[in-house]
Motif scaffolding. Structure first.
Motif, PDB file in Angstrom:
ATOM      1  N   THR A  23      -7.817  -9.313   6.272  1.00 35.60           N
ATOM      2  CA  THR A  23      -8.108 -10.351   5.276  1.00 35.60           C
ATOM      3  C   THR A  23      -8.827  -9.774   4.066  1.00 35.60           C
ATOM      4  O   THR A  23      -8.513 -10.111   2.918  1.00 35.60           O
ATOM      5  CB  THR A  23      -8.960 -11.466   5.912  1.00 35.60           C
ATOM      6  N   ASP A  24      -9.772  -8.889   4.320  1.00 31.83           N
ATOM      7  CA  ASP A  24     -10.496  -8.239   3.222  1.00 31.83           C
ATOM      8  C   ASP A  24      -9.546  -7.421   2.359  1.00 31.83           C
ATOM      9  O   ASP A  24      -9.594  -7.475   1.124  1.00 31.83           O
ATOM     10  CB  ASP A  24     -11.603  -7.351   3.794  1.00 31.83           C
ATOM     11  N   LEU A  25      -8.651  -6.662   2.994  1.00 31.47           N
ATOM     12  CA  LEU A  25      -7.680  -5.861   2.257  1.00 31.47           C
ATOM     13  C   LEU A  25      -6.775  -6.752   1.421  1.00 31.47           C
ATOM     14  O   LEU A  25      -6.514  -6.467   0.240  1.00 31.47           O
ATOM     15  CB  LEU A  25      -6.843  -5.028   3.235  1.00 31.47           C
ATOM     16  N   LEU A  26      -6.288  -7.830   2.000  1.00 30.19           N
ATOM     17  CA  LEU A  26      -5.379  -8.726   1.285  1.00 30.19           C
ATOM     18  C   LEU A  26      -6.054  -9.387   0.098  1.00 30.19           C
ATOM     19  O   LEU A  26      -5.433  -9.587  -0.956  1.00 30.19           O
ATOM     20  CB  LEU A  26      -4.839  -9.785   2.242  1.00 30.19           C
ATOM     21  N   ASN A  27      -7.318  -9.717   0.248  1.00 31.32           N
ATOM     22  CA  ASN A  27      -8.055 -10.308  -0.879  1.00 31.32           C
ATOM     23  C   ASN A  27      -8.160  -9.328  -2.042  1.00 31.32           C
ATOM     24  O   ASN A  27      -8.091  -9.727  -3.213  1.00 31.32           O
ATOM     25  CB  ASN A  27      -9.459 -10.723  -0.422  1.00 31.32           C
ATOM     26  N   ILE A  28      -8.320  -8.054  -1.731  1.00 35.12           N
ATOM     27  CA  ILE A  28      -8.364  -7.031  -2.780  1.00 35.12           C
ATOM     28  C   ILE A  28      -6.987  -6.873  -3.427  1.00 35.12           C
ATOM     29  O   ILE A  28      -6.860  -6.792  -4.657  1.00 35.12           O
ATOM     30  CB  ILE A  28      -8.843  -5.691  -2.204  1.00 35.12           C
ATOM     31  N   VAL A  29      -5.939  -6.846  -2.590  1.00 35.07           N
ATOM     32  CA  VAL A  29      -4.574  -6.677  -3.104  1.00 35.07           C
ATOM     33  C   VAL A  29      -4.205  -7.811  -4.054  1.00 35.07           C
ATOM     34  O   VAL A  29      -3.550  -7.595  -5.084  1.00 35.07           O
ATOM     35  CB  VAL A  29      -3.573  -6.601  -1.929  1.00 35.07           C
ATOM     36  N   LYS A  30      -4.630  -9.025  -3.738  1.00 36.63           N
ATOM     37  CA  LYS A  30      -4.319 -10.172  -4.595  1.00 36.63           C
ATOM     38  C   LYS A  30      -4.936 -10.044  -5.985  1.00 36.63           C
ATOM     39  O   LYS A  30      -4.440 -10.631  -6.949  1.00 36.63           O
ATOM     40  CB  LYS A  30      -4.821 -11.458  -3.939  1.00 36.63           C
TER      41      LYS A  30
ATOM     42  N   LYS B 134       2.822 -10.466  -1.444  1.00 36.87           N
ATOM     43  CA  LYS B 134       3.724 -11.606  -1.256  1.00 36.87           C
ATOM     44  C   LYS B 134       3.660 -12.133   0.171  1.00 36.87           C
ATOM     45  O   LYS B 134       3.814 -13.340   0.399  1.00 36.87           O
ATOM     46  CB  LYS B 134       5.162 -11.192  -1.603  1.00 36.87           C
ATOM     47  N   ALA B 135       3.435 -11.247   1.134  1.00 35.08           N
ATOM     48  CA  ALA B 135       3.368 -11.651   2.545  1.00 35.08           C
ATOM     49  C   ALA B 135       1.944 -11.945   2.991  1.00 35.08           C
ATOM     50  O   ALA B 135       1.704 -12.169   4.175  1.00 35.08           O
ATOM     51  CB  ALA B 135       3.959 -10.552   3.424  1.00 35.08           C
ATOM     52  N   SER B 136       1.008 -11.966   2.064  1.00 35.01           N
ATOM     53  CA  SER B 136      -0.410 -12.077   2.426  1.00 35.01           C
ATOM     54  C   SER B 136      -0.729 -13.361   3.187  1.00 35.01           C
ATOM     55  O   SER B 136      -1.481 -13.341   4.160  1.00 35.01           O
ATOM     56  CB  SER B 136      -1.289 -11.969   1.177  1.00 35.01           C
ATOM     57  N   HIS B 137      -0.144 -14.481   2.765  1.00 34.65           N
ATOM     58  CA  HIS B 137      -0.458 -15.751   3.427  1.00 34.65           C
ATOM     59  C   HIS B 137       0.120 -15.793   4.835  1.00 34.65           C
ATOM     60  O   HIS B 137      -0.440 -16.438   5.723  1.00 34.65           O
ATOM     61  CB  HIS B 137       0.051 -16.919   2.593  1.00 34.65           C
ATOM     62  N   TYR B 138       1.237 -15.117   5.040  1.00 32.48           N
ATOM     63  CA  TYR B 138       1.796 -14.983   6.390  1.00 32.48           C
ATOM     64  C   TYR B 138       0.887 -14.106   7.252  1.00 32.48           C
ATOM     65  O   TYR B 138       0.558 -14.444   8.392  1.00 32.48           O
ATOM     66  CB  TYR B 138       3.199 -14.384   6.309  1.00 32.48           C
TER      67      TYR B 138
ATOM     68  N   LEU C 148       4.761  -1.395   7.977  1.00 32.49           N
ATOM     69  CA  LEU C 148       4.454  -1.732   6.584  1.00 32.49           C
ATOM     70  C   LEU C 148       3.067  -1.243   6.194  1.00 32.49           C
ATOM     71  O   LEU C 148       2.897  -0.582   5.157  1.00 32.49           O
ATOM     72  CB  LEU C 148       4.559  -3.246   6.375  1.00 32.49           C
ATOM     73  N   LEU C 149       2.063  -1.550   7.018  1.00 32.85           N
ATOM     74  CA  LEU C 149       0.694  -1.139   6.686  1.00 32.85           C
ATOM     75  C   LEU C 149       0.538   0.372   6.751  1.00 32.85           C
ATOM     76  O   LEU C 149      -0.148   0.975   5.911  1.00 32.85           O
ATOM     77  CB  LEU C 149      -0.299  -1.824   7.621  1.00 32.85           C
ATOM     78  N   ASN C 150       1.176   1.027   7.723  1.00 33.32           N
ATOM     79  CA  ASN C 150       1.085   2.479   7.806  1.00 33.32           C
ATOM     80  C   ASN C 150       1.837   3.151   6.666  1.00 33.32           C
ATOM     81  O   ASN C 150       1.406   4.203   6.165  1.00 33.32           O
ATOM     82  CB  ASN C 150       1.625   2.971   9.154  1.00 33.32           C
TER      83      ASN C 150
END
Length: 464
Positions: free
Chosen positions: A340-347, A314-318, A442-444
């Motif tokens: 960015t790579d991680l967020l693309n996978i999460v999406k 949900k916060a990926s674009h931020y 959050l990431l940790n």
């Protein structure tokens, strides 16, 4: 005839293998009920199943997080470990040397984390200085009659307003400007078993479960039995599952990074030897030692993982617009690419947690949301009562990470997305913001949950 006997033998072998996998993980006993055989199928209050999460995490998420969290932006966490317990007199400080947090050398802290501003190109800086000077000359005389002083009383009121606004959004107290807060290198202080246990540790979790979790009236134990959860509303079940899942994750870390030998006794390397302790894992999760609840606690780990994964999505674009500035230009660029790579996978994950089904009951629902937030703020404050500094460090970090996820999901700031994938405001007048400590925690926190699910697979192999 020979081939026929061979086929019978092969089929019997397969049946025996399946039988021993389901009944023999915790010892080949007829009354044994292995928690891994129960850890399958759909995850409670979610549309996803365990196998989907196992594959997605262990193959796609865990390797990326493991690499990302070694970057300077995520490895240095600012925290105050000197705060006193607000609920009881803390008289049980851990004296074991493994409880100690290794301090961070000031020279190793990236300049960008210490407040050094990002350097701009010289030409742009000169242009900005010229424009500022021009503005000052044009308007200085016109506005000079304004009284720009603010009294101490008004400043104090501003601070109270700010704290009130934060309390409406945040599920944890965020004090980045705390004078007692110091940077800690998380790579030098990994989460693992320290020997901190007994009354002090029990009091922490007992206070969390008994005093801050929503509970059915008939539940007298700290842990709510699974069959009683169905009688609670979704929001209260979610609160309990998140706390239980976080607790399970921590217990898995302690079992997977257990102190197997100590140099003071065996003359080994200075920092001892850590590894998987199967007996400790069984003690914490086997149905025989947990009144049948161990497998359910493991399922709650998957639940809180899905909740935090949804918050990240949900916060990926931020986060994609974040610079992750530390002052090291090449590493900052690598960090941004890795995020960015991680967020693309999460999406691409197919079955995210659906927070939109919660808190939809008008005024009563809003009251419940406020209770939900206040209960979690209490949990975050209880972390200051932990008597082991290293346990306190990781407890505060993971609770703040979970609190950040809840803020993203339930603060009400950005409940919708536009067609251009930019978050828009709903009821709040201020822009959505995440402080650096919130992003790091959050990431940790997700990294810890991801590691726990990965370690579960390691324990499966050991048990086999």
């Amino acid at each position: 005839m020979y081939k026929f006997k061979s086929m019978i033998f092969l089929n019997m072998s397969v049946l025996l293998l399946v039988f021993t996998q389901c009944l023999g993980y915790f010892g080949v006993r007829e009354d044994s009920d292995d928690c891994f055989c129960q850890l399958q199928g759909s995850i409670d209050d979610c549309t996803c199943n365990v196998d989907t999460v196992d594959y997605f995490n262990n193959v796609k998420i865990y390797p990326r997080l493991r690499s990302l969290l070694t970057k300077d932006y995520f490895r240095f966490y600012k925290v105050n470990l000197k705060k006193n317990c607000p609920f009881w007199i803390d008289d049980s400080r851990c004296a074991i040397r493994y409880c100690h947090v290794e301090t961070c050398d000031e020279d190793l802290i990236p300049p960008g984390l210490k407040g050094e501003a990002k350097k701009e190109p010289s030409e742009q800086k000169e242009k900005d200085k010229y424009l500022q000077k021009s503005c000052d000359q044009d308007y200085n005389e016109e506005l000079s009659y304004l009284n720009t002083t603010i009294s101490a009383k008004i400043q104090k009121e501003f601070e109270l307003w700010r704290k009130y606004d934060d309390a409406q959004d945040n599920f944890c107290d965020i004090n980045e400007n705390d004078n007692d807060a110091e940077y800690v290198d998380l790579l030098l202080n990994p989460e693992r078993y320290t020997g901190y246990r007994g009354f002090s540790a029990h009091r922490i979790w007992n206070s969390i479960y008994m005093e801050n979790c929503f509970r059915p009236k008939s539940s007298l134990n700290a842990y709510i039995q699974s069959e009683k959860l169905s009688g609670m509303c979704l929001e209260k079940r979610v609160f309990y599952r998140t706390i239980s899942g976080l607790h399970s994750s921590i217990n898995i870390h302690l079992s997977a990074k257990y102190l197997l030998s100590d140099q003071s006794e065996l003359g080994l390397e200075e920092k001892g030897k850590w590894g998987h302790n199967l007996d400790e894992f069984k003690r914490r999760f086997s149905p025989e030692t947990t009144n049948g609840e161990g497998p359910n606690w493991l399922r709650n780990l998957y639940f809180v993982y899905l909740l935090e994964l949804r918050a990240l999505e949900k916060a990926s674009h931020y986060l994609e617009r974040e610079e992750f500035y530390t002052g090291n230009e090449s590493e900052d660029w690598d960090t941004k690419l890795a995020v960015t790579d991680l967020l693309n996978i999460v999406k691409k994950f197919p079955d995210h947690f659906n927070e939109n089904v919660m808190f939809n009951g008008g005024e009563q629902s809003q009251k419940l949301k406020n209770e939900f937030r206040q209960h979690f703020r209490n949990v975050s404050n209880i972390m200051d009562c932990v008597g082991c500094d290293k346990c306190k460090l990781w407890g505060k970090l993971q609770v703040q990470g979970l609190g950040t996820a809840l803020k993203i999901l339930f603060s009400g700031m950005f409940d919708r997305q536009t067609s251009s994938n930019l978050y828009i405001e709903s009821d709040y007048k201020k822009d959505f913001q995440l402080k650096r400590t919130e992003i790091v925690s959050l990431l940790n926190s997700i990294g810890r949950l991801s590691t726990s699910i990965y370690e579960l697979d390691e324990f499966r192999h050991i048990l086999r």
